[in-house]
Design a protein around this motif. Structure first.
Motif, PDB file in Angstrom:
ATOM      1  N   TYR A 169       0.836  -1.199   0.000  1.00  0.00           N
ATOM      2  CA  TYR A 169       0.000   0.000   0.000  1.00  0.00           C
ATOM      3  C   TYR A 169       0.872   1.251   0.000  1.00  0.00           C
ATOM      4  CZ  TYR A 169      -3.809  -3.165   1.277  1.00  0.00           C
ATOM      5  OH  TYR A 169      -4.717  -4.184   1.291  1.00  0.00           O
TER       6      TYR A 169
ATOM      7  N   ARG B 125      -3.223   0.725  -3.487  1.00  0.00           N
ATOM      8  CA  ARG B 125      -2.596  -0.597  -3.436  1.00  0.00           C
ATOM      9  C   ARG B 125      -1.940  -0.877  -4.772  1.00  0.00           C
ATOM     10  NH1 ARG B 125      -4.016  -6.183  -4.195  1.00  0.00           N
ATOM     11  NH2 ARG B 125      -6.020  -5.547  -5.085  1.00  0.00           N
TER      12      ARG B 125
ATOM     13  N   GLN C 158      -4.994  -5.535   5.535  1.00  0.00           N
ATOM     14  CA  GLN C 158      -6.282  -5.306   4.882  1.00  0.00           C
ATOM     15  C   GLN C 158      -6.833  -3.963   5.352  1.00  0.00           C
ATOM     16  OE1 GLN C 158      -7.892  -7.203   2.573  1.00  0.00           O
ATOM     17  NE2 GLN C 158      -6.132  -8.592   2.509  1.00  0.00           N
TER      18      GLN C 158
ATOM     19  N   ARG D 130     -12.117  -0.200   1.992  1.00  0.00           N
ATOM     20  CA  ARG D 130     -12.310   0.840   0.990  1.00  0.00           C
ATOM     21  C   ARG D 130     -13.204   1.919   1.566  1.00  0.00           C
ATOM     22  NH1 ARG D 130     -11.256  -3.815  -1.249  1.00  0.00           N
ATOM     23  NH2 ARG D 130     -10.148  -3.940  -3.245  1.00  0.00           N
TER      24      ARG D 130
END
Length: 785
Positions: A205, A351, A388, A391
């Motif tokens: 990321y 990402r 993780q 969004r």
């Protein structure tokens, strides 16, 4: 003017109202603790802290972690009689704010098992109550807003606490970076007017942070394997715009950016600003030459320097994703720029979809507003691919509100198994359509059978206290005094000039307690302001995060819910529940999950809404879904809902009404009982005048063409525009195009022939006629059945 007796005053400085930018005055910092959340901030000895109980009735907890990583609440300087408490909230893994603070403390080696602190505020604290103290030792300030989970039929919600820190030192020092999202792999500072290149592996990321706010950062990326093969294939904005059908990527489905070969390079994951540029190149020497500043440092030449060690050929002007650059096309197709919207700490998180060579700049432009006239630093962080991140986009429901990232509703685990089509609706991800179904199939399920929809993004407020009814009488257009416990009324909420602020439904939960379900967070703020102005003893507290709701709509909705909902003997059964009434109920039986079920909806069909606490969301959805399968239950998305509500003549904020539109112009004049409501209310005088001389009337249109009229299309008589389409669709059940439109009162008679303008309004016209609306079931026989 040269002979004037009084000389002209010197030119005045520009006066700007900049809520939240910078976040506070120099030497101060503002934070918000969400209800049931915890926040953290570094403090120094001598700093003054003010805690504000924003909505009232919220308990607080506060403690200090010293520089040795130990809890030292005595360093807060609070009086000894302040009761002690334990911030066991840090054990709650369900709340995102709590997890972030807990992870940050763990990274610092703080022993959470020994936590202790002070209690502050009480359940009877008025809105705006404050506690002030001076910090005695350097360390980390922790503030929590504890509360139990809310009972769905009660009003014990959790609300925010505001934290304002004023630094003791005159020099506030550099603007602090936001807490890392996780442990960074790289921390790269890009000084103002420079650029740096860096390598990111697939899946990792990239976080681009605007340190001071209002600073542009050009970003370019290359697939590393192509660079190593000597191919110049950077991120291509034209290809990206074409493939996405939008100006630039955004978190969600249209999230990827591509190179010239249509290879996806990056995916947007989070964005706290929402305003960037992908039309203009990074600034180059020619721009400054033509502006009269030859030799000015520029991003394109900075890119060339940063990329040269990797063998990337120089360019006179680099295409780039220009983060935080505020550009737009006006109605004359002119590209213009203004100061960025970004504030200190705002960021974009991406990402990498393959191994990348990236380059980022801090733009040196100081000759126009592009960087707020003062270039500052950009900061880059990269994170491990194993992490993780959800969004999300940031929302500020008012200009000076704290940003909140898009959230998944409590029903998301259930709906995400059925679709990948989501949109950000008022800060929450809601499905737009479902896989293997689609809007038309979902529409017919609601019209002929039964459908279920997530409406959790609606805002909910608990209005309680001895003056709760007088407050709502003053603020709502409907006569709230006529509501019995268990009854609901749909109402408009107006500004003093008569323009609409919001619409919503008011539930009377008890003699002195009400629940408002509406569209805007600002409505709750305004209600609290009115309570203070009028001297009412009433609390207005948000319960949006404590209540989620499903709409169960369609002719078979009563049959479905009657199979799974149990109501107490003193409450009406589902078969007995009348239109605009509600009742507490339980799923399955006496021991089932508690819900509140209301006979309301937004489809024009017989329907209900089921409200529950988020912890019960999955079980409530599963019960409805399983019971509905024999009845042909289908999920319903926003696209189908829009079709249903237009046919039913139901208004939508930003389409049928805004603050320039009164309820009469919005087609809901029935919500303003000027003759029968005995008391004054906000906007009454203006509404009396507006009703007597209407400027526009909301009408139904039936089009003689199959093409769809769109929001914003002009409505014409000859060359003159006499109105505007607010909403349009092709009606499957009526088999024709219909629309809602606001037209001049002179052309509002039934049967009046009009034309809807397409293209520029003159080159193409769709014949239309004013007809009765709602177009579907105008007498509301189905919804009342």
């Amino acid at each position: 003017m040269a002979d004037a007796a009084i000389p002209l005053a010197p030119p005045r400085a520009s006066i700007l109202r900049q809520p939240g930018l910078p976040a506070d005055a120099p030497g101060s910092r503002r934070l918000v603790v969400a209800g049931q959340g915890v926040t953290m901030a570094p403090v120094q000895a001598g700093d003054t802290v003010v805690l504000t109980n924003r909505e009232g009735g919220q308990r607080g907890e506060v403690t200090l972690v010293d520089t040795q990583g130990r809890f030292a609440p005595a360093g807060l300087g609070l009086p000894p009689e302040t009761p002690r408490c334990v911030l066991d909230m840090l054990a709650d893994a369900a709340h995102a704010d709590v997890r972030r603070v807990r992870d940050a403390l763990t990274r610092r080696g703080v022993a959470l098992a020994s936590i202790e602190g002070h209690a502050c505020f009480s359940p009877t604290s008025p809105a705006g109550e404050q506690i002030e103290f001076t910090v005695q030792h350097d360390g980390l300030l922790l503030v929590g807003a504890p509360a139990p989970d809310m009972a769905v039929d009660l009003t014990d919600t959790a609300t925010p606490i505001d934290v304002h820190i004023t630094r003791a030192a005159a020099d506030a020092g550099p603007t602090p970076l936001p807490e890392p999202l996780a442990v960074p792999l790289q921390d790269i500072r890009i000084a103002a007017g420079t650029a740096q290149a860096y390598v990111v592996k697939a899946g990792q990321y990239i976080q681009v942070i605007d340190v001071e706010g209002r600073q542009c950062s050009d970003f370019q990326a290359f697939a590393l394997d192509k660079v190593q093969r000597g191919l110049d294939r950077g991120l291509d904005a034209t290809v990206t715009r074409t493939l996405l059908g939008r100006s630039y990527p955004t978190p969600g489905l249209p999230s990827k950016a591509f190179d010239r070969d249509c290879t996806p390079l990056i995916e947007f994951v989070q964005d706290t600003v929402g305003r960037h540029d992908a039309f203009a190149t990074a600034c180059g020497p020619r721009y400054y030459d033509d502006m009269g500043y030859p030799g000015h440092v520029n991003c394109s030449e900075n890119f060339n320097l940063a990329l040269a060690p990797y063998g990337v050929a120089p360019r006179p002007a680099w295409e780039a994703m220009n983060f935080f650059y505020n550009t737009a096309l006006d109605e004359h197709e002119q590209l213009h720029l203004d100061e960025p919207w970004s504030r200190p700490g705002d960021y974009v998180l991406m990402r990498a979809l393959t191994d990348l060579l990236c380059v980022s700049s801090s733009c040196p432009d100081d000759i126009d507003p592009a960087n707020g006239w003062e270039p500052t630093d950009i900061h880059i962080r990269t994170y491990d691919a194993a992490l993780q991140f959800p969004r999300a986009m940031a929302h500020r429901m008012t200009p000076d509100a704290e940003p909140r990232m898009t959230r998944e509703t409590p029903f998301h685990p259930a709906t995400s198994a059925l679709t990948t089509h989501y949109t950000d609706y008022r800060g929450q991800w809601l499905p737009t359509r479902f896989l293997n179904e689609g809007p038309v199939a979902e529409y017919w399920a609601c019209r002929e059978g039964v459908a279920v929809m997530d409406l959790s993004a609606l805002r909910k407020f608990e209005i309680t206290g001895p003056d709760a009814e007088p407050l709502l009488q003053w603020c709502m257009t409907r006569d709230i005094s006529k509501l019995s416990v268990g009854q609901i009324v749909y109402t408009a909420i107006c500004h003093p000039h008569g323009g609409m602020m919001d619409d919503g439904t008011v539930f009377r939960m008890g003699p002195d307690s009400f629940r408002l379900v509406c569209g805007e967070d600002v409505t709750g703020i305004w209600l609290r302001e009115q309570a203070q102005k009028m001297g009412y003893r009433a609390w207005v507290r948000s319960s949006t995060d404590q209540l989620c709701n499903l709409a169960v709509q369609g002719p078979k909705s009563r049959e479905l819910l009657s199979q799974i909902l149990w109501t107490a003997p003193a409450q009406p059964t589902i078969e007995q529940l009348q239109w605009f009434r509600f009742a507490p109920a339980r799923i399955g039986g006496f021991e089932g999950e508690p819900v509140v079920v209301s006979r309301t909806g937004y489809t024009g069909e017989l329907g209900f809404e089921v409200f529950c606490h988020p912890r019960h969301a999955q079980r409530v959805f599963d019960a409805i879904w399983q019971a509905g399968q024999p009845l042909g239950l289908k999920p319903l998305g926003l696209d189908a809902l829009d079709m249903l509500r237009i046919e039913a003549g139901l208004v939508f904020a930003g389409y049928e009404f805004c603050d320039q539109t009164d309820p009469f112009e919005a087609g809901i004049g029935f919500t303003v009982p000027l003759k029968t409501k005995p008391c004054d209310f906000v906007g009454r005088d203006a509404l009396v005048r507006r009703k007597a001389a209407p400027r526009g009337v909301l009408v139904g249109l039936a089009l003689e063409a199959n093409e769809v009229a769109a929001h914003g299309d002009g409505v014409y008589v000859g060359r003159a525009q006499v109105g505007v389409v607010t909403s349009g669709m092709y009606s499957p059940i009526l088999q024709r195009s219909i629309a809602l439109a606001r037209v001049d009162a002179h052309y509002a008679e039934l049967g009046t022939a009009l034309e809807v303008g397409k293209l520029d309004g003159q080159q193409k016209r769709l014949p239309a006629q004013v007809v009765r609306f709602p177009h579907y079931d105008p007498d509301k026989l189905r919804v009342k059945s």
